[in-house]
Design a protein around this motif. Structure first.
Motif, mmCIF file in Angstrom:
data_model
loop_
_atom_site.group_PDB
_atom_site.id
_atom_site.type_symbol
_atom_site.label_atom_id
_atom_site.label_comp_id
_atom_site.label_asym_id
_atom_site.label_seq_id
_atom_site.Cartn_x
_atom_site.Cartn_y
_atom_site.Cartn_z
ATOM 1 N N TYR A 61 46.350 21.731 19.656
ATOM 2 C CA TYR A 61 45.920 23.157 19.876
ATOM 3 C C TYR A 61 45.273 23.449 21.472
ATOM 4 C CZ TYR A 61 45.468 24.370 14.979
ATOM 5 O OH TYR A 61 45.925 24.622 13.459
ATOM 6 N N LEU A 62 44.781 22.355 21.920
ATOM 7 C CA LEU A 62 44.225 22.603 23.414
ATOM 8 C C LEU A 62 45.306 22.706 24.209
ATOM 9 C CD1 LEU A 62 41.414 20.161 23.434
ATOM 10 C CD2 LEU A 62 40.871 22.494 23.708
ATOM 11 N N SER A 63 46.517 21.989 24.208
ATOM 12 C CA SER A 63 47.404 21.955 24.970
ATOM 13 C C SER A 63 48.302 22.977 24.845
ATOM 14 C CB SER A 63 48.279 20.692 24.926
ATOM 15 O OG SER A 63 48.828 20.343 23.514
ATOM 16 N N GLY A 64 48.482 23.757 23.668
ATOM 17 C CA GLY A 64 49.392 24.552 23.373
ATOM 18 C C GLY A 64 50.632 24.158 22.559
ATOM 19 N N GLY A 65 50.721 22.675 22.475
ATOM 20 C CA GLY A 65 51.913 22.011 21.882
ATOM 21 C C GLY A 65 51.871 22.770 20.419
ATOM 22 N N LYS A 66 51.085 22.976 19.943
ATOM 23 C CA LYS A 66 51.021 23.683 18.457
ATOM 24 C C LYS A 66 51.714 24.981 18.487
ATOM 25 C CE LYS A 66 49.564 24.003 13.879
ATOM 26 N NZ LYS A 66 49.840 22.926 12.918
ATOM 27 N N GLU B 59 50.313 32.920 27.816
ATOM 28 C CA GLU B 59 51.411 33.128 26.800
ATOM 29 C C GLU B 59 51.870 34.484 26.700
ATOM 30 O OE1 GLU B 59 52.931 31.334 24.267
ATOM 31 O OE2 GLU B 59 52.337 29.610 25.030
ATOM 32 N N PRO B 60 53.104 34.671 26.956
ATOM 33 C CA PRO B 60 53.750 36.009 26.936
ATOM 34 C C PRO B 60 53.489 36.817 25.479
ATOM 35 C CG PRO B 60 55.487 34.452 26.905
ATOM 36 C CD PRO B 60 54.299 33.656 26.827
ATOM 37 N N GLY B 61 53.117 38.064 25.811
ATOM 38 C CA GLY B 61 53.473 38.807 24.655
ATOM 39 C C GLY B 61 52.440 38.452 23.348
ATOM 40 N N PRO B 62 52.678 39.237 22.287
ATOM 41 C CA PRO B 62 51.713 38.689 21.137
ATOM 42 C C PRO B 62 52.522 37.789 20.388
ATOM 43 C CG PRO B 62 53.009 40.878 20.617
ATOM 44 C CD PRO B 62 53.246 40.525 22.055
ATOM 45 N N ARG B 63 51.798 36.951 19.707
ATOM 46 C CA ARG B 63 52.014 35.803 19.015
ATOM 47 C C ARG B 63 51.006 35.651 17.502
ATOM 48 N NH1 ARG B 63 48.719 31.741 18.784
ATOM 49 N NH2 ARG B 63 47.097 31.550 20.606
ATOM 50 N N LEU C 170 55.628 24.153 19.271
ATOM 51 C CA LEU C 170 56.234 23.996 18.044
ATOM 52 C C LEU C 170 56.721 25.133 17.322
ATOM 53 C CD1 LEU C 170 55.669 20.718 16.057
ATOM 54 C CD2 LEU C 170 55.902 22.692 14.795
ATOM 55 N N GLN C 171 55.753 25.874 16.781
ATOM 56 C CA GLN C 171 55.762 26.960 16.022
ATOM 57 C C GLN C 171 57.107 28.078 16.692
ATOM 58 O OE1 GLN C 171 52.033 28.862 15.452
ATOM 59 N NE2 GLN C 171 51.457 27.309 13.998
ATOM 60 N N GLN C 172 56.996 27.878 18.040
ATOM 61 C CA GLN C 172 58.023 28.993 18.722
ATOM 62 C C GLN C 172 59.480 28.396 18.639
ATOM 63 O OE1 GLN C 172 56.139 29.447 22.328
ATOM 64 N NE2 GLN C 172 54.869 31.297 21.786
ATOM 65 N N ASN C 173 59.608 27.071 18.350
ATOM 66 C CA ASN C 173 60.679 26.427 18.385
ATOM 67 C C ASN C 173 60.954 25.526 17.526
ATOM 68 O OD1 ASN C 173 61.588 26.955 21.614
ATOM 69 N ND2 ASN C 173 59.403 26.343 21.618
ATOM 70 N N PRO C 174 61.209 26.174 16.162
ATOM 71 C CA PRO C 174 61.257 25.483 14.859
ATOM 72 C C PRO C 174 62.759 24.962 15.030
ATOM 73 C CG PRO C 174 61.483 27.731 14.461
ATOM 74 C CD PRO C 174 61.150 27.654 15.875
ATOM 75 N N PHE D 12 56.077 15.414 20.939
ATOM 76 C CA PHE D 12 57.086 15.719 22.127
ATOM 77 C C PHE D 12 56.738 17.015 22.700
ATOM 78 C CE2 PHE D 12 60.674 18.900 22.606
ATOM 79 C CZ PHE D 12 61.368 18.257 23.683
ATOM 80 N N TRP D 13 56.020 18.032 22.132
ATOM 81 C CA TRP D 13 55.632 19.335 22.372
ATOM 82 C C TRP D 13 54.524 19.300 23.198
ATOM 83 C CZ3 TRP D 13 59.248 22.652 22.967
ATOM 84 C CH2 TRP D 13 60.215 22.676 22.158
#
Length: 447
Positions: A71-76, A345-349, A79-83, A164-165
């Protein structure tokens, strides 16, 4: 030329150094607080980031460390953005040039740890998969030896895909350019570290200047491996907790603390009459200054900020251009910690939320801190009974409640046999959920 690091087998075994014990009651309280943060991550990051930072400084509970790092690194989010991206890279053959080098480095990573002790074991296999995937993800960067210890520590706390992420985030957001072929970013940071040392410890700075010792001789492994091969294991984990939250300034602070306490007094310099003795002093640091409680407190109190680092970076970049010309590797801008990464992070997510995990019968009342008094509830039921008849869930529907206590719309569920009341004590209501203290998610079992 990419640097070659000494084998971990040549270093003292970090697993033999004792961890600082935290009372069980305190640990459970911290786990509960971290569960609340992870279940409402975006809200906490937006409004209570300072509280997250303070809790990272106290240390993330071991059972939740892997998820917290994601969560801290943005790896989560990555991962969600690149299934499916990791699986795609994992199935690809890879470049033989890098595969041979990675294969030769696998047995050097934490050879005393049970995950990596056996050649061809699951730990070494996952490490190979992660490092190979990165060479395919960033073919222009390829593989650098210093990435292997980073990936190995991540794999001790999470499965290969999540590791990996997180590795991608470390290489692209936290330490951009560190693992490029010319090592320009690490050279710049060496000059930044040396300049900051003049303010933190003038004695150490003067000695290193007099001995004409290039910062690369002592700080390369420190910074590129994020101290994973230098500090006792408990100190590594505490440093990484703060690093993922606050960014590279933690790495600079740790380096400055070690230099200050190793070379910062005339008494300590008596044993460092030449270059060789000084470098040996920095390679065999005193256990006292690396001890978890001492080191973490020194790092927290050291007044080195992101603004100072960035200002010094501009100065050193200008000097580099004057003496060596333009940088060959154009690295992306460095992000100073979790808040900067989230804001960039670009745009809404979609918000990071846990999956629904607790199902209640249609007529059950969820007791929360915001629950209304029984009399008020009965009054509202009488006044709104006619309007609610059409919307009430059917016999095979149930109200779904997330672990954070938020109710979700009714969902169809198959009828289930009643569960005996004494099957699970009320005190352990979290233990059946995905967000439990002993979570069933696989990333919480990699300890």
């Amino acid at each position: 030329m990419k640097t070659r690091l000494p084998s971990c087998a040549q270093l003292p075994c970090p697993w033999s150094w004792g961890l600082e014990e935290v009372p069980l009651e305190v640990l459970r309280q911290r786990e509960s607080k971290w569960l609340d943060m992870l279940n409402n991550w975006d809200k906490w990051m937006a409004k209570k980031h300072k509280k997250i930072r303070l809790r990272c400084q106290k240390g993330i509970p071991p059972s939740l460390r892997g998820r917290a790092w994601q969560y801290l690194s943005g790896g989560k989010v990555k991962l969600q953005q690149n299934p499916g991206k990791f699986d795609e890279l994992d199935m690809s053959p890879g470049d033989p040039k890098w595969l041979d080098v990675i294969e030769r480095d696998l047995h050097r990573q934490f050879p005393f740890h049970e995950m990596f002790v056996s050649r061809g074991g699951h730990g070494q296999q996952d490490l190979f998969r992660v490092l190979k995937a990165y060479t395919l993800y960033r073919p222009e960067e390829g593989y650098c030896q210093a990435q292997a210890p980073i990936a190995a520590v991540l794999l001790m706390h999470m499965p290969a895909e999540q590791a990996f992420w997180c590795l991608v985030q470390v290489c692209e957001k936290y330490l951009p350019g560190y693992y490029s072929e010319k090592l320009e970013a690490i050279q710049l940071d060496g000059e930044i570290l040396f300049s900051l040392l003049q303010k933190v410890s003038p004695v150490a700075h003067k000695h290193l200047s007099r001995q004409k010792i290039d910062p690369l001789l002592y700080m390369t492994e420190w910074f590129m491996c994020a101290f994973a091969r230098t500090l006792p294991w408990s100190s590594v984990l505490r440093v990484w907790d703060m690093f993922f939250c606050e960014g590279v300034k933690i790495i600079f602070r740790v380096g400055l603390v070690l230099l200050k306490h190793a070379l910062g007094s005339p008494e300590k310099l008596k044993a460092c009459q030449g270059q060789y003795e000084t470098i040996e002093q920095l390679r065999s640091l005193s256990p006292k200054i690396m001890q978890e409680a001492f080191l973490v407190q020194e790092v927290i109190e050291l007044p080195v900020t992101e603004r100072q680092i960035e200002r010094e970076h501009l100065i050193q970049l200008r000097r580099w251009k004057e003496t060596r010309g333009e940088l060959e590797c154009r690295s992306p801008p460095r992000m100073h910690g979790a808040k900067a990464i989230l804001d960039a992070e670009p745009g809404p997510r979609p918000a990071l939320q846990p999956s629904p995990s607790i199902r209640l019968p249609p007529d059950a009342t969820l007791l929360t801190s915001k629950a209304k008094p029984p009399k008020q509830v009965q009054k509202e039921k009488r006044t709104k009974a006619s309007g609610q008849l059409d919307k009430s869930p059917g016999p095979n529907q149930a109200t779904v409640v997330t672990a954070s206590g938020d109710a979700c719309p009714p969902q169809d569920v198959p009828p289930r046999d009643p569960v005996p009341q004494d099957s699970a004590p009320q005190d352990f209501i979290y233990h059946g959920s995905q967000e439990s203290l002993t979570s069933q998610e696989s990333e919480d079992t990699y300890l």
